[in-house]
Design a protein around this motif. Structure first.
Motif, PDB file in Angstrom:
ATOM      1  N   ILE A 296     -14.031 -53.341  18.946  1.00 20.40           N
ATOM      2  CA  ILE A 296     -13.611 -54.849  19.580  1.00 20.40           C
ATOM      3  C   ILE A 296     -13.265 -54.797  20.839  1.00 20.40           C
ATOM      4  CG2 ILE A 296     -12.474 -56.886  19.068  1.00 20.40           C
ATOM      5  CD1 ILE A 296     -12.731 -56.152  16.149  1.00 20.40           C
ATOM      6  N   LEU A 297     -12.088 -54.101  20.928  1.00 20.72           N
ATOM      7  CA  LEU A 297     -11.465 -53.957  22.231  1.00 20.72           C
ATOM      8  C   LEU A 297     -12.479 -53.158  23.299  1.00 20.72           C
ATOM      9  CD1 LEU A 297      -7.778 -52.755  21.121  1.00 20.72           C
ATOM     10  CD2 LEU A 297      -8.526 -54.849  22.153  1.00 20.72           C
TER      11      LEU A 297
ATOM     12  N   LEU B 122       0.094 -54.988  20.747  1.00 20.99           N
ATOM     13  CA  LEU B 122      -0.240 -53.973  20.336  1.00 20.99           C
ATOM     14  C   LEU B 122       0.955 -52.994  19.865  1.00 20.99           C
ATOM     15  CD1 LEU B 122      -3.317 -52.254  22.444  1.00 20.99           C
ATOM     16  CD2 LEU B 122      -3.101 -52.987  19.875  1.00 20.99           C
TER      17      LEU B 122
ATOM     18  N   MET C 107      -4.322 -58.351  11.762  1.00 14.82           N
ATOM     19  CA  MET C 107      -5.214 -57.708  12.504  1.00 14.82           C
ATOM     20  C   MET C 107      -6.357 -58.900  13.077  1.00 14.82           C
ATOM     21  SD  MET C 107      -8.042 -54.733  12.213  1.00 14.82           S
ATOM     22  CE  MET C 107      -9.322 -55.499  11.197  1.00 14.82           C
TER      23      MET C 107
ATOM     24  N   GLN D 294     -10.501 -49.369  13.735  1.00  8.63           N
ATOM     25  CA  GLN D 294     -11.097 -50.634  13.280  1.00  8.63           C
ATOM     26  C   GLN D 294     -11.060 -51.491  14.739  1.00  8.63           C
ATOM     27  OE1 GLN D 294      -9.613 -52.474   9.730  1.00  8.63           O
ATOM     28  NE2 GLN D 294      -8.861 -50.362   9.232  1.00  8.63           N
ATOM     29  N   LEU D 295     -10.110 -51.506  15.251  1.00  8.88           N
ATOM     30  CA  LEU D 295      -9.851 -52.369  16.550  1.00  8.88           C
ATOM     31  C   LEU D 295     -10.658 -51.754  17.864  1.00  8.88           C
ATOM     32  CD1 LEU D 295      -6.059 -53.201  16.697  1.00  8.88           C
ATOM     33  CD2 LEU D 295      -7.856 -54.481  16.106  1.00  8.88           C
ATOM     34  N   HIS D 296     -10.958 -50.543  17.907  1.00  8.76           N
ATOM     35  CA  HIS D 296     -11.460 -49.590  18.917  1.00  8.76           C
ATOM     36  C   HIS D 296     -12.680 -50.442  19.459  1.00  8.76           C
ATOM     37  CE1 HIS D 296     -14.895 -46.793  20.266  1.00  8.76           C
ATOM     38  NE2 HIS D 296     -13.976 -47.046  21.290  1.00  8.76           N
TER      39      HIS D 296
ATOM     40  N   PHE E 289      -4.609 -60.576  15.827  1.00  8.94           N
ATOM     41  CA  PHE E 289      -4.525 -59.871  17.126  1.00  8.94           C
ATOM     42  C   PHE E 289      -5.935 -59.904  17.732  1.00  8.94           C
ATOM     43  CE2 PHE E 289      -5.873 -56.067  19.354  1.00  8.94           C
ATOM     44  CZ  PHE E 289      -4.988 -55.878  20.473  1.00  8.94           C
ATOM     45  N   ILE E 290      -6.977 -59.978  17.083  1.00  2.41           N
ATOM     46  CA  ILE E 290      -8.135 -59.945  17.444  1.00  2.41           C
ATOM     47  C   ILE E 290      -8.289 -61.318  18.257  1.00  2.41           C
ATOM     48  CG2 ILE E 290     -10.773 -60.124  17.159  1.00  2.41           C
ATOM     49  CD1 ILE E 290     -10.165 -58.155  14.569  1.00  2.41           C
TER      50      ILE E 290
ATOM     51  N   LEU F 208      -6.188 -48.183  11.669  1.00  3.02           N
ATOM     52  CA  LEU F 208      -6.018 -49.491  12.297  1.00  3.02           C
ATOM     53  C   LEU F 208      -6.822 -49.419  13.669  1.00  3.02           C
ATOM     54  CD1 LEU F 208      -5.512 -52.523  12.179  1.00  3.02           C
ATOM     55  CD2 LEU F 208      -3.190 -51.858  12.945  1.00  3.02           C
TER      56      LEU F 208
ATOM     57  N   ALA G 138      -6.736 -61.268  21.579  1.00  2.17           N
ATOM     58  CA  ALA G 138      -7.587 -60.508  22.329  1.00  2.17           C
ATOM     59  C   ALA G 138      -8.515 -61.208  22.811  1.00  2.17           C
ATOM     60  CB  ALA G 138      -8.009 -59.042  21.883  1.00  2.17           C
TER      61      ALA G 138
END
Length: 248
Positions: A144-145, A25, A1, A140-142, A4-5, A137, A8
């Motif tokens: 940040i994105l 994604l 993860m 958790q990503l929401h 990925f961050i 997951l 991004a």
């Protein structure tokens, strides 16, 4: 993860999210397809972009008809929630009307939810439902994105054809009260509601009301996003250095 961050953040810009993000994604969630979409809640200007893999061309009005009445769109509209949602929690993906059939389970990560539009990343899995670990997951990503999107697209996408006045974020300042700024500063220091209440000699219920007001005025829905937004707007200083020489 974390990889990925990092990717991004490297891709942050006016075109965020792009096909690079949807491709990452798709691999991360092992989904069949991923795309970004804007659902126009006041007109018929809904659209999709950065689809991975590229789907057959869909006439814009057809896409709007599919998107505007989708169960997840209705869930966002009715609850005004700003969180990742999974279709299988709201409807049986295999028992939907024909207009929504063929997509299977859908997992959405909202980037912006306003009375005018919903902007989201959508992940599709026609053959199986998204398991709980994948949903967790996405949760958790929401933030940040969503924060990357809000910081990079403050005036919405140029192709939306909307003027500055219709953008969800304004340049004329955020009218936080002195007490709200005090609460926000303590939130930035990592204090929880009860600790903030003790520090300011007010009740935890009053603190909660201040936090709700802060979230509403900053158009955020969690502590991290609120602090990042406030720093960007100049309402809070940037993080202090943790070098020993700067410690009290």
């Amino acid at each position: 993860m974390l990889e990925f961050i990092a990717s991004a953040l490297r891709r942050a810009g006016p075109a965020f999210p792009d096909i690079g993000i949807t491709g990452l994604l798709r691999d991360l969630f092992d989904s069949d397809w991923v795309g970004a979409c804007k659902i126009d809640l006041r007109g018929e200007a809904s659209r999709s972009w950065a689809d991975t893999p590229r789907p057959p061309d869909i006439e814009p009005l057809r896409f709007h008809q599919v998107a505007i009445d989708h169960p997840l769109t209705l869930a966002y509209r009715s609850s005004r929630t700003h969180a990742a949602l999974r279709l299988s929690d709201h409807a049986n993906p295999r028992r939907l009307p024909s207009i929504h059939s063929g997509f299977g389970d859908v997992l959405t990560v909202p980037l912006a939810v306003t009375p005018e539009r919903i902007v989201a990343l959508a992940l599709g899995s026609p053959s199986k439902d998204f398991p709980l670990r994948k949903f967790s997951l996405a949760q958790q990503l929401h933030p940040i994105l969503a924060e990357i999107y809000s910081l990079q697209n403050r005036r919405v996408f140029p192709s939306d054809g909307e003027n500055k006045a219709s953008a969800p974020f304004r340049d004329q300042g955020i009218p936080l009260t002195a007490r709200e700024l005090a609460v926000l500063n303590l939130m930035a220091d990592g204090l929880i509601a009860q600790a903030i209440a003790n520090q300011l000699a007010i009740s935890s219920r009053t603190v909660s009301k201040h936090i709700e007001s802060i979230y509403r005025k900053l158009d955020t829905h969690d502590r991290t996003s609120a602090v990042l937004r406030a720093q960007t707007l100049g309402l809070l200083p940037t993080p202090k250095s943790t070098h020993p020489a700067n410690r009290p």
